[in-house]
Design a protein around this motif. Sequence first.
Motif, PDB file in Angstrom:
ATOM      1  N   SER B  19       0.747  -0.902  -0.270  1.00 40.65           N
ATOM      2  CA  SER B  19       0.236  -0.209   0.047  1.00 40.65           C
ATOM      3  C   SER B  19       0.896   1.426   0.148  1.00 40.65           C
ATOM      4  O   SER B  19       0.483   2.122  -0.753  1.00 40.65           O
ATOM      5  N   LEU B  20       2.036   1.204   0.784  1.00 42.98           N
ATOM      6  CA  LEU B  20       2.778   2.331   0.812  1.00 42.98           C
ATOM      7  C   LEU B  20       3.591   2.607  -0.647  1.00 42.98           C
ATOM      8  O   LEU B  20       3.682   3.781  -0.967  1.00 42.98           O
ATOM      9  N   ILE B  21       4.174   1.486  -0.718  1.00 42.32           N
ATOM     10  CA  ILE B  21       4.831   1.685  -2.077  1.00 42.32           C
ATOM     11  C   ILE B  21       3.768   2.421  -3.366  1.00 42.32           C
ATOM     12  O   ILE B  21       4.345   3.103  -3.954  1.00 42.32           O
ATOM     13  N   GLU B  22       2.836   1.643  -3.584  1.00 41.82           N
ATOM     14  CA  GLU B  22       1.766   2.101  -4.342  1.00 41.82           C
ATOM     15  C   GLU B  22       1.413   3.643  -4.246  1.00 41.82           C
ATOM     16  O   GLU B  22       1.315   4.209  -5.238  1.00 41.82           O
ATOM     17  N   MET B  23       1.283   3.880  -3.021  1.00 41.91           N
ATOM     18  CA  MET B  23       1.057   5.273  -2.979  1.00 41.91           C
ATOM     19  C   MET B  23       2.279   6.495  -3.316  1.00 41.91           C
ATOM     20  O   MET B  23       1.831   7.413  -3.671  1.00 41.91           O
ATOM     21  N   ALA B  24       3.145   5.898  -2.399  1.00 39.09           N
ATOM     22  CA  ALA B  24       4.202   6.932  -2.393  1.00 39.09           C
ATOM     23  C   ALA B  24       5.145   7.182  -3.544  1.00 39.09           C
ATOM     24  O   ALA B  24       5.896   8.159  -3.716  1.00 39.09           O
TER      25      ALA B  24
END
Lengths: 215, 215
Positions: B19-24
Amino acid sequence: MLHIGLVDDHTLFRKGIISLIEMACTQPVQILFEAANGLELQALIGSATAPDIIIMDINMPDMNGFDSVLWLKETYPAVPVLVLTMMDKEEYIIRMLKMGIKGYLSKDVEPKELGEAIHAVSNNGYYYTDFITGKLISTLQQYDEHGRSLSPLNERETEFLRLACSEYTYYEIAALMHLSPKTVDGYRKALFEKLSVKNRVGLALYAVKHDIVKL
Amino acid sequence: MLHIGLVDDHTLFRKGIISLIEMACTQPVQILFEAANGLELQALIGSATAPDIIIMDINMPDMNGFDSVLWLKETYPAVPVLVLTMMDKEEYIIRMLKMGIKGYLSKDVEPKELGEAIHAVSNNGYYYTDFITGKLISTLQQYDEHGRSLSPLNERETEFLRLACSEYTYYEIAALMHLSPKTVDGYRKALFEKLSVKNRVGLALYAVKHDIVKL
DNA sequence: GCGCTATACAGGAAAAACCCTGTTTTTCAT
DNA sequence: ATGAAAAACAGGGTTTTTCCTGTATAGCGC
């Protein structure tokens, strides 16, 4: 709006959880604060409105989950705690349940279940899975056919066990405990039996495994 | 498009990271596969194009990070590995670096740094922080003024130490190691000296503390 | 009072752990 | 190939641990 407090020492894990909650939750949520341990929690919880739920890890530096929940129950008894940890030892779950936590979740679950747990705690007041039930049953089975508890050690035994995890001789341990070496000898024998170990190394490893001594 | 493989046993952590990778991430990324341990990695890595980077935990059931990296280096030597773990012991870092990993990151960092690490590894081929450098220096300092290594145990000593964390007598340990009890006696004495402990309990606790034996 | 249980304690002995000093064998770098 | 270091091994001693069996005392229920 659901207000959440998050207590976990790993930044990446916290951020990941937040990202997941914000993406996946049907209900609008707000992260009130993030704390890396109990001390930060104490400092932060007062500066906002009381959270609807606190998600808490156990293994944390400086102030762990147990002490944090203990403090919460004294200071903010109404705030429900959902323990989210990778520690799945029976004793930990039992200890937390006795302290009055509202849910216990492994870090090894799908995000969906985390969402369900959060909503269950905020709506129903609790969230207990089959996983917990199973652990509880296996704990109950730790009593022998005479109904005697097999593992709970009493005060003196625990003290002795702690000292056995050291480089003191049993003779020195006896002096430290103000007992005769022969009595200490009895303790040792009793614990060998109780814990099903055969020597002092067994005692030490048992103590470490069950967090009677910390490394 | 940056292709990522993720190996970590905690589902929630994996999903959080994704989730973090995809968002950030500024760059478009794609998660090729998620594995809970080395065995799953072996099964999954072939079913897709080779990932540009594999993010790997160390502590995992069934097949841990060390064995996984070892296998990767033999089978997919070109795939860079970024170790992402909460284990920050010198020995672990050293061991992983010797195996040729491209980066080592603590789970206790900001998401931003994870993003930087991923891009650094895929662009420059490596990502090493001051944190790593510091650990390396402190490891170098573990040698005494004569240049002798103070702690790194050799194979036989490690094997002995493992067996000492059991209920075998030294006599039995000697048999298991195909050595004379007297030689084992020598090992014990040498380790007492090396590890600054005074008895077998000290050995056992050292072994646990340094993950030479797992509980 | 009378069992029942838990705790503290002893004598005695065998086993294991611990600690010296010193010899032989293997390994390994130059 | 050879000399130094490391590993394997022994003799022989002391200390500690481990394991018996058995006694004295205190608390508790009935």
